[in-house]
Design a protein around this motif. Sequence first.
Motif, mmCIF file in Angstrom:
data_model
loop_
_atom_site.group_PDB
_atom_site.id
_atom_site.type_symbol
_atom_site.label_atom_id
_atom_site.label_comp_id
_atom_site.label_asym_id
_atom_site.label_seq_id
_atom_site.Cartn_x
_atom_site.Cartn_y
_atom_site.Cartn_z
ATOM 1 N N ARG A 78 28.359 3.393 -4.832
ATOM 2 C CA ARG A 78 29.129 4.421 -5.530
ATOM 3 C C ARG A 78 30.608 4.365 -5.130
ATOM 4 N N ARG A 79 30.872 4.216 -3.838
ATOM 5 C CA ARG A 79 32.268 4.100 -3.386
ATOM 6 C C ARG A 79 32.926 2.857 -3.966
ATOM 7 N N ALA A 80 32.200 1.748 -4.004
ATOM 8 C CA ALA A 80 32.760 0.499 -4.545
ATOM 9 C C ALA A 80 33.097 0.637 -6.022
ATOM 10 N N ALA A 101 39.317 -1.489 -5.289
ATOM 11 C CA ALA A 101 40.330 -2.154 -4.462
ATOM 12 C C ALA A 101 40.088 -1.859 -2.982
ATOM 13 N N ALA A 102 39.762 -0.618 -2.653
ATOM 14 C CA ALA A 102 39.481 -0.261 -1.262
ATOM 15 C C ALA A 102 38.254 -1.019 -0.758
ATOM 16 N N ARG A 155 38.257 -3.670 2.400
ATOM 17 C CA ARG A 155 37.358 -3.444 3.531
ATOM 18 C C ARG A 155 36.437 -4.639 3.759
ATOM 19 N N GLU A 156 35.970 -5.268 2.686
ATOM 20 C CA GLU A 156 35.043 -6.397 2.797
ATOM 21 C C GLU A 156 35.753 -7.738 2.916
ATOM 22 N N GLY A 157 37.087 -7.743 2.867
ATOM 23 C CA GLY A 157 37.844 -8.986 2.977
ATOM 24 C C GLY A 157 37.791 -9.844 1.725
#
Length: 159
Positions: free
Chosen positions: A133-135, A140-141, A145-147
């Motif tokens: 849900r956040r993704a 972009a965030a 965060r995941e590189g």
Amino acid sequence: MRAQAPAVAKWHLDGMNYVFTMPLSDHADHSGGDYIYFQGHPREFDTDREEITTRGPDHPRVKTAPFQHVGDTMFTRGSRVYHAVTPVTRGDRITLAVSLFCPLLGKQDENRFWHSAPDDGLLRTLRNWGELRRAVHRPAAYCRREGIPILPLKKHTRP
């Protein structure tokens, strides 16, 4: 006395509407591991759940996907087709399953409870759902965060 059908991985509906499934190993390389599905409406499955799950592949409305070779494919309405997998008894079964989701099209999830994997358990599933849900809401965030590199779009010009 009739022998009981082999157990299967948990019968379930997927959380996403559309699922693309493709074996990455030939069926000759393993025994078992058959993708089976109930041919009928989910309400019918729910009504006859005990008989269907007990008989498994031997039930007249349970069909086996015709996967024999690498690249055979099946495209289903995963959220509307109950399905499971029989146990692998020899060799290795490798399968690619892709669930399709597009947040731009509105609500795609037909299940009341989305899951990433039916056997992960409630807490792990809720955590995975929260991450998805956040993704979706802040891609972009998530990428930072995941590189995952965010590449600029090239402006397309006509020749």
